[in-house]
Enzyme design. Structure first.
Site, PDB file in Angstrom:
ATOM      1  N   GLY A 233      86.721  55.673  69.753  1.00 48.72           N
ATOM      2  CA  GLY A 233      88.045  55.518  69.156  1.00 48.72           C
ATOM      3  C   GLY A 233      88.390  54.040  69.096  1.00 48.72           C
ATOM      4  O   GLY A 233      87.504  53.179  69.157  1.00 48.72           O
ATOM      5  N   SER A 234      89.667  53.749  69.011  1.00 51.09           N
ATOM      6  CA  SER A 234      90.081  52.356  68.838  1.00 51.09           C
ATOM      7  C   SER A 234      89.983  51.585  70.155  1.00 51.09           C
ATOM      8  O   SER A 234      90.020  52.174  71.244  1.00 51.09           O
ATOM      9  CB  SER A 234      91.518  52.317  68.334  1.00 51.09           C
ATOM     10  OG  SER A 234      92.367  52.902  69.295  1.00 51.09           O
ATOM     11  N   SER A 235      89.909  50.273  70.051  1.00 51.74           N
ATOM     12  CA  SER A 235      89.844  49.435  71.257  1.00 51.74           C
ATOM     13  C   SER A 235      91.120  49.579  72.075  1.00 51.74           C
ATOM     14  O   SER A 235      91.089  49.572  73.306  1.00 51.74           O
ATOM     15  CB  SER A 235      89.628  47.978  70.873  1.00 51.74           C
ATOM     16  OG  SER A 235      88.378  47.842  70.245  1.00 51.74           O
ATOM     17  N   THR A 237      93.110  52.253  72.368  1.00 50.18           N
ATOM     18  CA  THR A 237      93.063  53.488  73.161  1.00 50.18           C
ATOM     19  C   THR A 237      91.992  53.379  74.243  1.00 50.18           C
ATOM     20  O   THR A 237      92.176  53.859  75.360  1.00 50.18           O
ATOM     21  CB  THR A 237      92.788  54.709  72.254  1.00 50.18           C
ATOM     22  OG1 THR A 237      93.697  54.677  71.167  1.00 50.18           O
ATOM     23  CG2 THR A 237      92.960  56.007  72.997  1.00 50.18           C
ATOM     24  N   GLY A 238      90.871  52.728  73.902  1.00 49.10           N
ATOM     25  CA  GLY A 238      89.792  52.560  74.882  1.00 49.10           C
ATOM     26  C   GLY A 238      90.277  51.867  76.147  1.00 49.10           C
ATOM     27  O   GLY A 238      89.860  52.222  77.256  1.00 49.10           O
ATOM     28  N   GLU A 255      83.008  53.570  72.929  1.00 49.17           N
ATOM     29  CA  GLU A 255      82.570  53.085  71.609  1.00 49.17           C
ATOM     30  C   GLU A 255      83.833  52.807  70.820  1.00 49.17           C
ATOM     31  O   GLU A 255      84.555  53.732  70.442  1.00 49.17           O
ATOM     32  CB  GLU A 255      81.713  54.143  70.894  1.00 49.17           C
ATOM     33  CG  GLU A 255      80.391  54.457  71.584  1.00 49.17           C
ATOM     34  CD  GLU A 255      79.356  53.349  71.459  1.00 49.17           C
ATOM     35  OE1 GLU A 255      79.664  52.293  70.862  1.00 49.17           O
ATOM     36  OE2 GLU A 255      78.258  53.525  71.992  1.00 49.17           O
ATOM     37  N   CYS A 289      83.777  52.400  61.800  1.00 47.66           N
ATOM     38  CA  CYS A 289      83.784  51.346  62.825  1.00 47.66           C
ATOM     39  C   CYS A 289      82.905  50.188  62.390  1.00 47.66           C
ATOM     40  O   CYS A 289      83.238  49.028  62.605  1.00 47.66           O
ATOM     41  CB  CYS A 289      83.310  51.905  64.160  1.00 47.66           C
ATOM     42  SG  CYS A 289      81.717  52.734  64.094  1.00 47.66           S
TER      43      CYS A 289
HETATM   44  P1  NAD Z   1      92.099  56.646  68.408  1.00 49.38           P
HETATM   45  O1  NAD Z   1      91.771  55.667  69.484  1.00 49.38           O
HETATM   46  O2  NAD Z   1      93.472  56.715  67.899  1.00 49.38           O
HETATM   47  O3  NAD Z   1      91.745  58.140  68.881  1.00 49.38           O
HETATM   48  C1  NAD Z   1      90.457  58.511  69.319  1.00 49.38           C
HETATM   49  C2  NAD Z   1      90.586  59.751  70.190  1.00 49.38           C
HETATM   50  O4  NAD Z   1      91.300  59.417  71.382  1.00 49.38           O
HETATM   51  C3  NAD Z   1      91.344  60.915  69.568  1.00 49.38           C
HETATM   52  O5  NAD Z   1      90.680  62.118  69.936  1.00 49.38           O
HETATM   53  C4  NAD Z   1      92.715  60.827  70.229  1.00 49.38           C
HETATM   54  O6  NAD Z   1      93.385  62.061  70.295  1.00 49.38           O
HETATM   55  C5  NAD Z   1      92.348  60.354  71.620  1.00 49.38           C
HETATM   56  N1  NAD Z   1      93.407  59.638  72.343  1.00 49.38           N
HETATM   57  C6  NAD Z   1      94.467  58.961  71.842  1.00 49.38           C
HETATM   58  N2  NAD Z   1      95.185  58.395  72.837  1.00 49.38           N
HETATM   59  C7  NAD Z   1      94.534  58.694  73.990  1.00 49.38           C
HETATM   60  C8  NAD Z   1      94.738  58.356  75.352  1.00 49.38           C
HETATM   61  N3  NAD Z   1      95.765  57.591  75.746  1.00 49.38           N
HETATM   62  N4  NAD Z   1      93.857  58.811  76.268  1.00 49.38           N
HETATM   63  C9  NAD Z   1      92.785  59.537  75.901  1.00 49.38           C
HETATM   64  N5  NAD Z   1      92.540  59.900  74.617  1.00 49.38           N
HETATM   65  C10 NAD Z   1      93.402  59.476  73.675  1.00 49.38           C
HETATM   66  O7  NAD Z   1      91.029  56.345  67.269  1.00 49.38           O
HETATM   67  P2  NAD Z   1      90.938  57.003  65.812  1.00 49.38           P
HETATM   68  O8  NAD Z   1      92.074  56.465  65.010  1.00 49.38           O
HETATM   69  O9  NAD Z   1      90.720  58.462  65.914  1.00 49.38           O
HETATM   70  O10 NAD Z   1      89.565  56.364  65.290  1.00 49.38           O
HETATM   71  C11 NAD Z   1      89.492  55.143  64.654  1.00 49.38           C
HETATM   72  C12 NAD Z   1      89.023  54.063  65.617  1.00 49.38           C
HETATM   73  O11 NAD Z   1      87.790  54.442  66.203  1.00 49.38           O
HETATM   74  C13 NAD Z   1      88.736  52.739  64.918  1.00 49.38           C
HETATM   75  O12 NAD Z   1      89.201  51.667  65.714  1.00 49.38           O
HETATM   76  C14 NAD Z   1      87.214  52.704  64.847  1.00 49.38           C
HETATM   77  O13 NAD Z   1      86.662  51.405  64.726  1.00 49.38           O
HETATM   78  C15 NAD Z   1      86.858  53.381  66.119  1.00 49.38           C
HETATM   79  N6  NAD Z   1      85.505  53.940  66.046  1.00 49.38           N
HETATM   80  C16 NAD Z   1      84.531  53.390  66.809  1.00 49.38           C
HETATM   81  C17 NAD Z   1      83.233  53.868  66.719  1.00 49.38           C
HETATM   82  C18 NAD Z   1      82.130  53.297  67.553  1.00 49.38           C
HETATM   83  O14 NAD Z   1      81.107  53.957  67.692  1.00 49.38           O
HETATM   84  N7  NAD Z   1      82.282  52.111  68.117  1.00 49.38           N
HETATM   85  C19 NAD Z   1      82.944  54.915  65.851  1.00 49.38           C
HETATM   86  C20 NAD Z   1      83.975  55.461  65.091  1.00 49.38           C
HETATM   87  C21 NAD Z   1      85.261  54.971  65.201  1.00 49.38           C
END
Ligand code: NAD
Length: 487
Positions: A233-235, A237-238, A255, A289
């Site tokens: 997910g996003s940095s 949220t990570g 990731e 990503c």
């Molecule tokens: P996001 O971070 O908003 O959400 C990702 C997941 O996390 C979702 O399932 C969401 O419900 C969950 N989530 C949200 N808040 C949370 C929390 N506080 N604790 C635990 N889980 C939580 O990301 P997105 O908008 O779904 O995806 C887009 C992002 O993902 C972009 O920044 C993209 O670059 C990144 N991405 C990275 C990779 C990689 O392999 N590096 C691959 C695909 C996407």
């Protein structure tokens, strides 16, 4: 193919009845949330919002299943993971159709994702982590081995919902872990069906899926019964995930986001490189990503490459992914659509020049036109941040050291690409980029045996390859003193 509403041979109806899977059984919840088709903005389904008690049940079942699964001979686990790939392949058509409906991506992208996921199951199933004997003498034996980490919580984003779930499910199961998958609330349908479809192949509790919102993700990252979080997910949220997971010292694979540079050398043929650069940036409607998010073009060819990109982009059809001629779909969800629109507004506010596009229509559907921005300042929002939508800055460079500095001047370090005919120069530049994957004269080449991960704020740890597999294990050293009179 259209979604059919009758059950398939496995009893799964792909058009309705989206349920969580807990302890091998279908689970509904007191509340549900709606899922939209991004091409129309219309509701296509509703899914359960898993309660905290249901998450506890899923984790307890995964813990219960863990010991049996971890003790299953690796060859048997590998055969079952390969069988998951066969099962997905049998239903590839249904998944491609459903993926386009919920995610928006056109057929070619859906095919790439679904067939890629099949290949991943098959290839990860061939990987193993053999024990290493460091010493074996008459007196002592020392062995290092990898033991499964336990229960994994997989948190998946909306851009590649199937593939990025499979990148976690396959290695977790091969390593001997059990896993609870949480899809993105924006794209839960394929993941829920995927896990439901696999149940008769696996003991109950080995593979579960829970749908819900971001709160569910938060509960998972603090849950004492989960040993590892595999997150994409996003940095932003990570960072929350890492902070929450600290309380129970969970293992983590993160990731995260990227702001990949593409560097174009002066010796390219603009007409030839333009289509490759276009797809480097706009594949999956730039909701990728690893999309090229900043294209640095040498000043000698800048105008020619920009014009060739504009010409090529005009030939690309944007529309509903369900229509056969569509090459780029909509933005996947409304919050993301609003976020992408902010980048357009910011460009306009600061007087950046649009080489193409720039005007967002009124819908229906969350459509954004392919937009190229002509040499905006290096500190503009579009260059510094990750738009995650089809608006791309083209930037001029003249000095090699300077362009490398600019490419690396970001908190992200996910991927990069370099394009040129002088292969020595291409490689010399590529090796100086601080990113997890650097593609030279190609882009977006992934493989199950190729390690994938981010540097800097693009992630921690890795997916794919035996290195990714090892992330689902703990190291264990066993030493034996063989002397009969030692004790
Ligand atoms: P996001 O971070 O908003 O959400 C990702 C997941 O996390 C979702 O399932 C969401 O419900 C969950 N989530 C949200 N808040 C949370 C929390 N506080 N604790 C635990 N889980 C939580 O990301 P997105 O908008 O779904 O995806 C887009 C992002 O993902 C972009 O920044 C993209 O670059 C990144 N991405 C990275 C990779 C990689 O392999 N590096 C691959 C695909 C996407």
């Amino acid at each position: 193919m259209t979604l059919h509403s009758e059950s398939t041979a496995t009893g799964i109806d792909f058009a309705t009845d989206y349920v969580s899977t807990i302890d091998g059984k279908a689970a509904t919840s007191p509340t549900t949330v709606e899922v939209y088709n991004p091409a129309t903005g219309k509701v296509i389904a509703s899914v359960p919002v898993t309660t905290r008690a249901q998450l506890d049940e899923a984790v307890a079942a995964a813990r219960q299943a863990f010991h049996g699964w971890a003790a299953t001979p690796p060859a048997e686990r590998e055969a079952l993971v390969s069988a998951l790939g066969d099962r997905l392949a049998e239903h590839a058509e249904e998944f491609m159709t459903l993926l386009t409906r919920e995610q928006g991506k056109p057929r070619a992208g859906a095919e790439w994702e679904v067939l890629g996921s099949v290949a991943w199951f098959h290839e990860i199933a061939k990987q193993s982590l053999p024990e290493e004997t460091l010493l074996d003498t008459a007196e002592r034996r020392v062995v290092t081995r990898c033991t499964p980490v336990g229960v994994v919580g997989a948190i998946v984003p909306w851009n590649f919902p199937i593939l990025l779930a499979v990148w976690k499910i396959a290695p977790a199961l091969v390593a001997g872990c059990t896993i609870v998958v949480k899809p993105s609330p924006f794209t839960p349908l394929c993941d829920l069906k995927l896990v439901e479809l696999m149940q008769d192949l696996l003991p109950p509790g080995v593979l579960s899926a829970v749908s819900g919102d971001d709160d569910l993700g938060r509960w998972m990252t603090t849950h004492p019964g989960i040993d590892k979080i595999a997150f994409t997910g996003s940095s932003e949220t990570g960072k929350h995930v890492m902070a929450s997971a600290a309380g129970t010292l969970k293992r983590l694979t993160l990731e995260l986001g990227g702001n990949d540079p593409a560097i174009v050398l002066p010796d390219v043929d603009p007409e030839k490189v333009a289509p490759a650069l276009f797809w480097a940036a706009f594949q999956n409607n730039a909701q990728f990503c690893n999309a090229a998010k900043r294209v640095y073009v040498h000043e000698d060819v800048y105008d020619a490459v920009r014009d060739a990109l504009v010409d090529y982009a005009r030939t690309v059809k944007v529309g509903d992914g369900a229509e056969p001629e569509t090459q780029l779909g909509p933005i996947q969800n409304e919050p993301q659509f609003r976020k992408v629109r902010e980048f357009f507004d910011d460009c306009r506010k600061h007087g950046h020049v649009f080489a193409l596009g720039g005007e967002i229509g009124d819908g229906p559907g969350w459509f954004v036109p392919v937009t190229l921005v002509d040499n905006p300042p290096e500190d503009s929002r579009l260059v510094v941040e990750e738009p995650f939508g089809p608006i791309l800055p083209l930037l001029k460079w003249s000095d090699e050291d300077d362009v490398i500095r600019r490419a690396n001047d970001t908190p992200y370090g996910l991927g990069a690409s370099v394009w040129g005919r002088d292969l020595d120069a291409v490689e010399r530049i590529g090796r100086r980029i601080d990113a997890g994957t650097v593609w030279l004269n190609e882009v977006h080449q992934y493989a199950p045996d190729q390690v994938f991960g981010g540097h800097k704020e693009s992630g921690i740890g890795a997916e794919n390859s035996v290195h990714g597999l090892a992330e689902y294990t703990n190291w264990q050293t066993i030493t034996l003193n063989k002397a009969p009179d030692a004790v």
